[in-house]
Design an enzyme around this catalytic site. Structure first.
Site, mmCIF file in Angstrom:
data_model
loop_
_atom_site.group_PDB
_atom_site.id
_atom_site.type_symbol
_atom_site.label_atom_id
_atom_site.label_comp_id
_atom_site.label_asym_id
_atom_site.label_seq_id
_atom_site.Cartn_x
_atom_site.Cartn_y
_atom_site.Cartn_z
ATOM 1 N N ASP A 9 30.354 84.569 49.673
ATOM 2 C CA ASP A 9 29.912 83.893 48.462
ATOM 3 C C ASP A 9 30.037 84.945 47.343
ATOM 4 O O ASP A 9 30.083 86.152 47.632
ATOM 5 C CB ASP A 9 28.457 83.443 48.647
ATOM 6 N N LEU A 10 30.094 84.512 46.097
ATOM 7 C CA LEU A 10 30.295 85.477 44.998
ATOM 8 C C LEU A 10 28.973 85.840 44.298
ATOM 9 O O LEU A 10 28.482 86.959 44.408
ATOM 10 C CB LEU A 10 31.288 84.895 43.987
ATOM 11 N N ASP A 11 28.398 84.825 43.606
ATOM 12 C CA ASP A 11 27.192 85.075 42.815
ATOM 13 C C ASP A 11 26.008 85.413 43.727
ATOM 14 O O ASP A 11 25.646 84.616 44.590
ATOM 15 C CB ASP A 11 26.856 83.833 41.974
ATOM 16 N N THR A 17 25.427 87.697 38.846
ATOM 17 C CA THR A 17 25.685 86.946 37.617
ATOM 18 C C THR A 17 24.503 86.047 37.235
ATOM 19 O O THR A 17 24.559 85.389 36.198
ATOM 20 C CB THR A 17 26.933 86.055 37.808
ATOM 21 N N LYS A 45 20.455 78.635 41.885
ATOM 22 C CA LYS A 45 21.353 79.493 42.669
ATOM 23 C C LYS A 45 22.106 78.696 43.726
ATOM 24 O O LYS A 45 21.499 77.949 44.489
ATOM 25 C CB LYS A 45 20.561 80.637 43.313
ATOM 26 N N SER A 114 33.199 80.299 46.927
ATOM 27 C CA SER A 114 32.182 80.197 45.873
ATOM 28 C C SER A 114 32.183 78.821 45.213
ATOM 29 O O SER A 114 33.231 78.206 45.059
ATOM 30 C CB SER A 114 32.484 81.262 44.813
ATOM 31 N N ALA A 115 30.994 78.396 44.766
ATOM 32 C CA ALA A 115 30.868 77.127 44.037
ATOM 33 C C ALA A 115 31.342 77.266 42.591
ATOM 34 O O ALA A 115 31.568 76.280 41.900
ATOM 35 C CB ALA A 115 29.408 76.681 44.040
ATOM 36 N N LYS A 145 28.161 72.906 48.487
ATOM 37 C CA LYS A 145 27.312 73.391 49.573
ATOM 38 C C LYS A 145 25.998 72.594 49.503
ATOM 39 O O LYS A 145 25.547 72.325 48.392
ATOM 40 C CB LYS A 145 27.008 74.884 49.381
ATOM 41 N N GLU A 169 26.060 84.970 52.515
ATOM 42 C CA GLU A 169 25.471 84.012 51.567
ATOM 43 C C GLU A 169 24.063 84.405 51.121
ATOM 44 O O GLU A 169 23.292 84.895 51.928
ATOM 45 C CB GLU A 169 25.354 82.655 52.248
ATOM 46 N N ASP A 170 23.741 84.131 49.853
ATOM 47 C CA ASP A 170 22.371 84.395 49.373
ATOM 48 C C ASP A 170 21.579 83.115 49.131
ATOM 49 O O ASP A 170 20.396 83.184 48.826
ATOM 50 C CB ASP A 170 22.397 85.223 48.080
#
Ligand code: BG6
Ligand code: MG
Length: 215
Positions: A9-11, A17, A45, A114-115, A145, A169-170
């Site tokens: 995942d990115l953020d 971010t 998030k 990522s979303a 997701k 994933e966070d």
């Protein structure tokens, strides 16, 4: 486990971010007379842009038409992209770059799942584009997701069976998405919140190949 691909995942995993998302949602909320706090921001998030807007509107008990929602979401995105266009490589979260390099050196594929529809620009500004064999973001998926679509597409793009993939994933919805896709998942954050993950660590600086294989 014989790990053949890591999907990130990115953020909140690779870059932080959330602060930029918060500043731009806050600006929009202020304009609409909605009291939006940092605590409220937690609910956004891992959630898509339009769904995030709906949550902000719900908090303020404000109703908008679909056309108005589109306009508000793109106004927020303009402010957000203005901020992320100034991002620098030093905004990559501790240990992320090092772990990506470690994984690549071990011959394991890397993908982004990522979303965000802004993933490309963030990877570009932080110098991370070369670390990924495939990038699947909000522009490539139709189901958010906890639907596993984004991760399944990531696995497909690097030609690895989901059972040999580990997702990082966070967000709770992201952990659920990975499990729904038949993948192992490492949660980034608190074990109480991400209790369904196979392993939870505070950040990628705590990750190594030994832990990866033991997931
Ligand atoms: C996710 C973030 O990665 O992307 C969410 O966790 C965000 O907070 C979502 O709403 C969509 O991002 P964007 O950049 O397409 O508005
Ligand atoms: Mg996230």
């Amino acid at each position: 486990m014989d790990v053949k691909a890591c999907i990130f995942d990115l953020d909140g995993v690779i870059v932080d971010t959330a602060v930029y998302h918060f500043k731009s949602w806050k600006r929009l909320a202020d304009e609409l007379g909605i009291n939006f706090t940092l605590h409220d921001n937690e609910r956004l998030k891992g959630v898509s842009r339009v769904r995030s807007l709906e949550i902000v509107l719900e908090i303020g008990n404000v109703t908008k038409t679909e056309a108005e929602k589109q306009e508000l979401a793109s106004r927020k995105n303009e402010w957000y992209t203005e901020m992320i266009s100034k991002m620098k490589p030093d905004e990559v979260l501790p240990g992320a770059k090092e772990f990506l390099q470690l994984v690549k050196n071990a011959g394991i594929k890397t993908a982004l799942g990522s979303a965000s529809k802004n993933a490309g620009i963030i990877l570009d500004k932080t110098g991370l584009t070369p670390f990924f064999d495939a990038v699947i973001d909000g522009n490539h998926v139709s189901k958010a997701k906890p639907d596993p679509e984004v991760f399944l597409k990531g696995a497909e793009a690097v030609q690895v069976d989901p059972k040999f993939c580990v997702v990082f994933e966070d967000a709770i919805a992201g952990v659920e998405a990975a499990l729904a896709g038949g993948m192992k998942v490492v949660g980034i954050g608190s074990p109480e919140i991400l209790s369904k993950a196979n392993l939870v660590i505070p950040g990628l600086s705590e990750m190594d190949l030994e832990k990866l294989k033991a997931v």
